[in-house]
Design an enzyme around this catalytic site. Structure first.
Site, PDB file in Angstrom:
ATOM      1  CG  PHE A   1      -1.904   1.329   1.035  1.00 33.82           C
ATOM      2  CD1 PHE A   1      -2.915   1.400   0.314  1.00 33.82           C
ATOM      3  CD2 PHE A   1      -1.375   2.244   1.920  1.00 33.82           C
ATOM      4  CE1 PHE A   1      -3.781   2.398   0.237  1.00 33.82           C
ATOM      5  CE2 PHE A   1      -2.372   3.612   1.659  1.00 33.82           C
ATOM      6  CZ  PHE A   1      -3.283   3.631   0.935  1.00 33.82           C
ATOM      7  CG  ASP A  47       5.746   3.904   1.784  1.00 40.89           C
ATOM      8  OD1 ASP A  47       5.650   4.737   2.752  1.00 40.89           O
ATOM      9  OD2 ASP A  47       4.666   3.747   0.904  1.00 40.89           O
ATOM     10  CE  LYS A  52      -1.080   7.033   6.924  1.00 37.80           C
ATOM     11  NZ  LYS A  52      -0.694   5.881   5.800  1.00 37.80           N
TER      12      LYS A  52
HETATM   13  C1  LIG Z   1      -0.908   6.179   4.365  1.00 44.92           C
HETATM   14  C2  LIG Z   1       0.244   5.330   3.316  1.00 44.92           C
HETATM   15  C3  LIG Z   1       0.584   6.102   2.329  1.00 44.92           C
HETATM   16  C4  LIG Z   1      -0.158   7.364   1.773  1.00 44.92           C
HETATM   17  O1  LIG Z   1      -0.196   8.352   2.309  1.00 44.92           O
HETATM   18  P1  LIG Z   1      -1.486   9.483   2.167  1.00 44.92           P
HETATM   19  O2  LIG Z   1      -0.970  10.544   3.314  1.00 44.92           O
HETATM   20  O3  LIG Z   1      -2.843   8.834   2.628  1.00 44.92           O
HETATM   21  O4  LIG Z   1      -1.389   9.704   0.734  1.00 44.92           O
HETATM   22  C5  LIG Z   1       1.643   5.656   1.736  1.00 44.92           C
HETATM   23  N1  LIG Z   1       2.348   4.631   1.969  1.00 44.92           N
HETATM   24  C6  LIG Z   1       1.940   3.964   3.264  1.00 44.92           C
HETATM   25  C7  LIG Z   1       2.978   3.036   3.531  1.00 44.92           C
HETATM   26  C8  LIG Z   1       1.102   4.500   3.977  1.00 44.92           C
HETATM   27  O5  LIG Z   1       0.521   3.707   5.119  1.00 44.92           O
END
Ligand SMILES: *Cc1c(COP(=O)(O)O)cnc(C)c1O
Length: 396
Positions: free
Chosen positions: A140, A225, A254
């Site tokens: 994700f 990520d 985040k």
């Molecule tokens: C939440 C998330 C994203 C995307 O972040 P947004 O601020 O919702 O665009 C990307 N990578 C990971 C691992 C995430 O948990």
């Protein structure tokens, strides 16, 4: 309006791209949120780890208020006086020498993909248009067209074609598969150190080390990520530290926004991020003074109060308590620090309903797993209190 009126109005005017649980949050403080009727709940999801500091952390709110009276937005057409300190602090935390600021996690992922493609062409020498990026099954990384192009979630993709090309998918946790998938055109491997949305999937021990070696040997960028796992969530500042590895590119978001602003960034060394020249990438709001002030304060607090240690110690305590629960439908409890998944052999939604009824906010991910990721500031007393509800909800 009461909760049911608010929910009705929300559903009436809004696109239905979410299906929120039937709770309305009107105000919040720390780990606790309140609905309009005055019921209180423990927030054990923390906006998917964006609330590591809890709701309205007083020092972060104060930093925001103070910046609100000075200047909030300049665009990058001009310098602002806060961005340099944000850069310096994030470089300090990541050990990288350059930062590129954006707003949402998806934008930071996009930035990393663009970095890798341009680096692949201009530094590695891959013909432009031939760059390949390897990603993992069940990843994700966000919701843009390019990001869903590399997703394996059919619901995230359906009807959104044509997709962006240039991605190759390998199973998560399988270093051999990564090695076999690399070609002369591979420019990067993008991976979550722990897959969050997939259900808190922790890779086999040694995986990230092998990934690091394979990427180095093949001149392929290792992109971590850490949007969800970063900033103390897993008991380390970054989850890659569990295996003492350093990726070439950190993708962050985040919690970087202190629970107040969307703040994201890519951090890497200049031999990589240096591929951007003026006009090649950007964002009107990226690096705005309000975001920088909030994020800078959040990062100061992370270090000062040793959030990684807090997440590790409280996570271990919470995990051990969860393991006390005797229910044969619980087939796995896993995670690191305060990122914990409880997997059921059955649909988890009815259990979530019971949790919420008892005053604990959590949500299932991928049907069978409930993720617990409370704010790192949660106290042991709050863990114990929430645990009583969890135990009750989870007992057969
Ligand atoms: C939440 C998330 C994203 C995307 O972040 P947004 O601020 O919702 O665009 C990307 N990578 C990971 C691992 C995430 O948990």
């Amino acid at each position: 309006m009461n909760s049911s009126e608010i929910i009705k109005k929300t559903n009436h005017f809004g696109a239905m791209n979410y299906l929120p649980k039937e709770v309305v949050i009107e105000r919040a403080e720390g780990v606790t949120v309140y609905d309009p009727e005055g019921n209180s709940y423990y927030d054990m999801l923390s906006a998917y780890s964006a609330l590591n500091f809890g709701h309205i952390h007083p020092e972060i709110v104060a930093a925001a208020k103070s910046q609100l009276d000075k200047v909030t937005l300049t665009s990058r057409a001009f310098h602002n006086s806060v961005l340099c300190d944000f850069y310096e602090k994030l470089c300090d935390l990541t050990g990288k020498d350059t930062v590129l600021p954006m707003n949402t996690g998806a934008e930071a992922v996009e930035t990393a993909l663009k970095t890798a493609r341009r680096w692949g062409h201009t530094v590695k020498g891959v013909e432009n248009g031939k760059q390949e990026i390897i990603v993992c099954k069940n990843n994700f990384h966000g919701r843009t067209i390019t990001i869903i192009s590399m997703s394996t979630d059919e619901n995230a993709r359906m009807g959104f074609a044509p997709y962006t090309e240039g991605f190759v998918t390998v199973p998560f946790g399988d270093a051999g598969a990564l090695k076999s998938a690399i070609t002369e055109n591979t420019v990067a491997f993008l991976v979550e150190p722990i897959q969050g949305e997939a259900g808190v999937i922790v890779p086999p021990e040694g995986y990230l080390k092998e990934v690091r070696n394979i990427c180095t040997e093949n001149n392929v960028l290792f992109i971590a990520d850490e949007v969800q796992t970063g900033f103390a969530r897993t008991g380390r500042m970054f989850a890659c530290e569990h295996e003492s590895v350093v990726p070439d590119i950190y993708v962050l978001g985040k919690a970087l926004g202190g629970g107040i602003m969307p703040v994201s960034a890519v951090a890497a060394n200049r031999d990589i991020l240096g591929v951007f020249n003026p006009g090649s990438h950007g964002s009107t709001f990226g690096g705005n003074p309000l975001a920088c002030a909030v994020s800078l304060k959040a990062m100061e607090i992370l270090v000062r109060d040793d959030y990684p240690r807090m997440a590790e110690e409280k996570g271990t305590y919470f995990m051990n308590r969860l393991k006390e629960i005797d229910n044969p439908e619980i087939i796995d409890i896993r995670g690191k620090g305060l990122l914990i998944g409880v997997e059921f052999s059955v649909d988890a939604a009815p259990y979530v309903k019971k949790l919420i009824h008892g005053g604990v906010l959590a949500k299932e991910t991928h049907e069978h797993t409930i993720r617990f990721a409370p704010p790192v500031i949660i106290t042991y007393e709050q863990i114990d209190a929430a645990f009583e509800t969890i135990k009750e909800a989870f007992s057969k």
